[in-house]
Scaffold this active site. Structure first.
Site, short mmCIF file in Angstrom:
data_model
loop_
_atom_site.label_atom_id
_atom_site.label_comp_id
_atom_site.label_asym_id
_atom_site.label_seq_id
_atom_site.Cartn_x
_atom_site.Cartn_y
_atom_site.Cartn_z
N ASP A 146 -7.16 4.05 -4.88
CA ASP A 146 -7.62 4.20 -3.29
C ASP A 146 -7.98 5.98 -3.38
OD1 ASP A 146 -7.73 2.28 -0.89
OD2 ASP A 146 -7.26 4.22 -0.18
N LYS A 182 0.67 -1.61 0.45
CA LYS A 182 0.35 -0.42 -0.25
C LYS A 182 0.65 1.12 0.08
CE LYS A 182 -4.52 1.19 0.20
NZ LYS A 182 -5.54 0.41 -0.64
P1 NDP Z 1 -12.43 7.34 -2.98
O1 NDP Z 1 -11.63 8.88 -2.65
O2 NDP Z 1 -13.09 8.15 -3.97
O3 NDP Z 1 -13.82 7.82 -1.63
C1 NDP Z 1 -13.68 8.30 -0.69
C2 NDP Z 1 -15.26 8.27 0.06
O4 NDP Z 1 -15.38 8.63 1.38
C3 NDP Z 1 -15.74 10.11 -0.35
O5 NDP Z 1 -16.86 10.44 -0.51
C4 NDP Z 1 -15.13 11.21 1.16
O6 NDP Z 1 -15.52 12.44 1.45
C5 NDP Z 1 -15.86 9.99 2.24
N1 NDP Z 1 -14.15 9.74 3.10
C6 NDP Z 1 -13.62 9.75 2.76
N2 NDP Z 1 -11.79 9.74 4.39
C7 NDP Z 1 -13.02 10.38 5.16
C8 NDP Z 1 -13.04 10.07 6.50
N3 NDP Z 1 -12.01 10.97 7.33
N4 NDP Z 1 -14.63 10.48 6.92
C9 NDP Z 1 -15.62 10.61 6.18
N5 NDP Z 1 -15.42 10.36 4.77
C10 NDP Z 1 -14.52 10.00 4.37
O7 NDP Z 1 -12.17 6.84 -2.16
P2 NDP Z 1 -12.96 5.33 -2.60
O8 NDP Z 1 -14.00 4.92 -2.59
O9 NDP Z 1 -12.32 4.62 -3.54
O10 NDP Z 1 -12.15 4.88 -1.28
C11 NDP Z 1 -13.15 4.01 -0.21
C12 NDP Z 1 -13.01 3.17 0.38
O11 NDP Z 1 -12.92 1.70 0.26
C13 NDP Z 1 -11.86 3.34 1.71
O12 NDP Z 1 -11.58 2.36 2.41
C14 NDP Z 1 -10.57 2.50 0.38
O13 NDP Z 1 -9.45 2.27 1.04
C15 NDP Z 1 -11.94 1.43 0.23
N6 NDP Z 1 -11.28 0.45 -0.89
C16 NDP Z 1 -11.42 1.61 -2.73
C17 NDP Z 1 -11.13 0.33 -3.38
C18 NDP Z 1 -11.28 0.92 -4.51
O14 NDP Z 1 -11.20 0.12 -5.99
N7 NDP Z 1 -11.40 2.52 -5.09
C19 NDP Z 1 -11.17 -0.85 -3.16
C20 NDP Z 1 -10.50 -1.94 -1.64
C21 NDP Z 1 -11.43 -1.01 -0.73
P3 NDP Z 1 -14.52 13.66 1.53
O15 NDP Z 1 -14.72 13.70 -0.75
O16 NDP Z 1 -15.46 14.44 2.26
O17 NDP Z 1 -12.82 12.88 1.26
#
Ligand code: NDP
Length: 451
Positions: free
Chosen positions: A170, A130
């Site tokens: 991510d 990661k």
């Molecule tokens: P994105 O950046 O596309 O979206 C993240 C979302 O989560 C946004 O809406 C963001 O809001 C919100 N968010 C982030 N940090 C926080 C926080 N501290 N508190 C509240 N909301 C938060 O990321 P992904 O959708 O790709 O990833 C989301 C999750 O899924 C993570 O845990 C990631 O590790 C996991 N994941 C992702 C994969 C992928 O293929 N993308 C694969 C497997 C797991 P804001 O815009 O306000 O920051």
């Protein structure tokens, strides 16, 4: 837990905490796996003697580097870059890159540790890694994001490669960022390989990779629900996040006949009692991926919806909850609220979104609960399929990729049932995923000697 296992976990954790002080998320992730595998280890003393778990909790390599860049006004900024190469026993390191101000060594190590078990579960040959940076893409121009990505990759490219370490997206790293990172990698290394996944469709990306994590989470939830004769049809679904995972989890859930009533970001959540439909979904994709707007704008566009600033969606009564934002976003109180509201299935799209207390609440209530390392593995699995397509220089159809994704999610579910079914028939998906993921990596490490 039996006496031996309890003693083993406590003494292991005392050493780990002393060696990695202050790394709370890393401690949390290791403790969870350890608690599941300790009873198993007792039955296989050669794994104990060879200190397999101690080796798994020590990254093979950690790279920390300076990332200097200039903003549009010419001001100089310095961020910190990370790549944790955790475990390469079953394949090249594989795991996403996160750009978020909260990124630190603890978060990188917890994610790389989780990734090792998740990648093992996918049945594909991928090790765990990661990376990321404390860079905050929010509010930055495309040119600033590009300059940052180029600086980040200028250093990272020394340590990665198609057979060494294959990063992906991510939080904060989507198609735009992967494009800038790939462009700089290609320029510096003068090679067009599958070193990054999540690439654009015209330059080596796989069909369905953007959708894979969210869709995969829904496929996993379908399997879980089927064990109790239930489905998405007619179910009310609460989702957190509004990014890549949340968007496609929402789209798939609604296509499977569910009513998705919430989305969120770090500022608050929107509640739409009428549920999302295809038109509203198209608006969300445009708002988040093109306009890069905030989720509160949904409630302006659709006045039937309500925006709750500073709150999380877990108090909304639902059948199925899908946390898809970030780690530790769902605590004990939130879990109790969900259970009290009638929720019978929690499927994690994010990594480690539920706190240990929340998991205990779900498991005590005997509701269906799957940890991210099982239910969000569809993303990395499809990255693995992208790597295969790049290696053979071919492109599979969406149907082919979807069929493989479906099969992988159903195989992961079967592995969870095999190792996680308890005496009373309740499936402990945490235990199942941890033990199934562990066995393959542990055996590969044993085969390869003390490295
Ligand atoms: P994105 O950046 O596309 O979206 C993240 C979302 O989560 C946004 O809406 C963001 O809001 C919100 N968010 C982030 N940090 C926080 C926080 N501290 N508190 C509240 N909301 C938060 O990321 P992904 O959708 O790709 O990833 C989301 C999750 O899924 C993570 O845990 C990631 O590790 C996991 N994941 C992702 C994969 C992928 O293929 N993308 C694969 C497997 C797991 P804001 O815009 O306000 O920051």
């Amino acid at each position: 837990m039996e006496k031996f296992a309890q003693k083993y976990v406590e003494s292991f954790m005392a050493d780990l905490i002393a060696k990695n002080p202050g790394e709370l998320e890393f401690h949390q992730a290791v403790r969870e796996v350890l608690t599941s595998v300790a009873p198993y280890l007792q039955a296989y003393p050669h794994l104990l003697d060879n200190k397999i778990m101690e080796r798994m909790a020590e990254p093979e390599r950690v790279i920390i580097f300076r990332v200097p860049w200039t903003d549009d006004s010419g001001e100089v900024h310095i961020n910190r870059g990370f790549r944790v190469q955790m475990n390469s026993a079953i394949g090249p390191y594989k795991g996403g890159i996160r750009f978020h101000p909260s990124v630190n060594l603890s978060i990188m190590k917890f994610l790389a540790f989780e990734q090792t078990f998740k990648n093992s579960l996918t049945t594909l040959p991928m090790g765990g890694g990661k990376g990321g940076s404390d860079f905050n893409p929010r509010g930055k121009s495309d040119a600033e994001v590009m300059r940052f990505c180029q600086s980040f990759m200028t250093e990272l490219q020394k340590y990665i490669g198609a057979d060494t370490d294959v990063p992906a997206g991510d939080i904060g790293v989507g198609g735009r960022e992967v494009g800038f990172l790939f462009g700089q990698y290609k320029r510096l290394r003068d090679e067009f390989t599958g070193t990054l996944t999540g690439k654009g469709l015209a330059w080596g990306g796989s069909l369905l990779r953007p959708e894979a994590t969210g869709y995969g989470a829904c496929y996993f939830a379908q399997e879980m629900l089927a064990t109790r004769g239930k489905s998405f049809e007619g179910a009310t679904v609460v989702i957190s996040g509004a990014g890549n995972v949340a968007q496609y989890a929402a789209q798939k859930a609604l296509r499977l006949g569910a009513k998705v009533v919430t989305l969120s970001d770090s500022d608050g959540f929107v509640y739409d009692p009428d549920g999302l439909d295809e038109e509203k979904m198209a608006y969300v994709f445009h708002l988040k991926n093109v306009l890069r707007g905030r989720i509160k704008e949904y409630a302006v566009k659709y006045p039937g919806a309500q925006y709750f600033p500073g709150e999380k969606p877990w108090k909304i009564a639902c059948d199925i909850a899908m946390p898809c934002a970030t780690q530790n976003e769902l605590d004990g109180d939130a879990a109790r609220a969900l259970v009290a509201g009638g929720c019978y299935c929690v499927t994690e799209g994010a990594n480690m979104p539920s706190t240990p207390e929340a998991i205990e609440v779900f498991q005590r209530a005997r509701i269906l609960y799957s940890p991210g390392k099982a239910s969000n593995a569809g993303g990395v699995a499809t990255s693995g399929l992208e790597m295969s397509q790049n290696s053979i220089r071919q492109k599979w159809t969406a149907e082919e990729v979807d069929a493989q994704l479906h099969r992988i999610m159903s195989d992961i579910h079967a592995a969870c049932l095999r190792y996680g079914t308890e005496e009373d028939g309740y499936v402990n998906y945490v235990k199942g995923a941890n033990i199934a993921g562990f066995i393959k990596v542990a055996n590969a490490m044993m085969d390869q000697g003390l490295v």
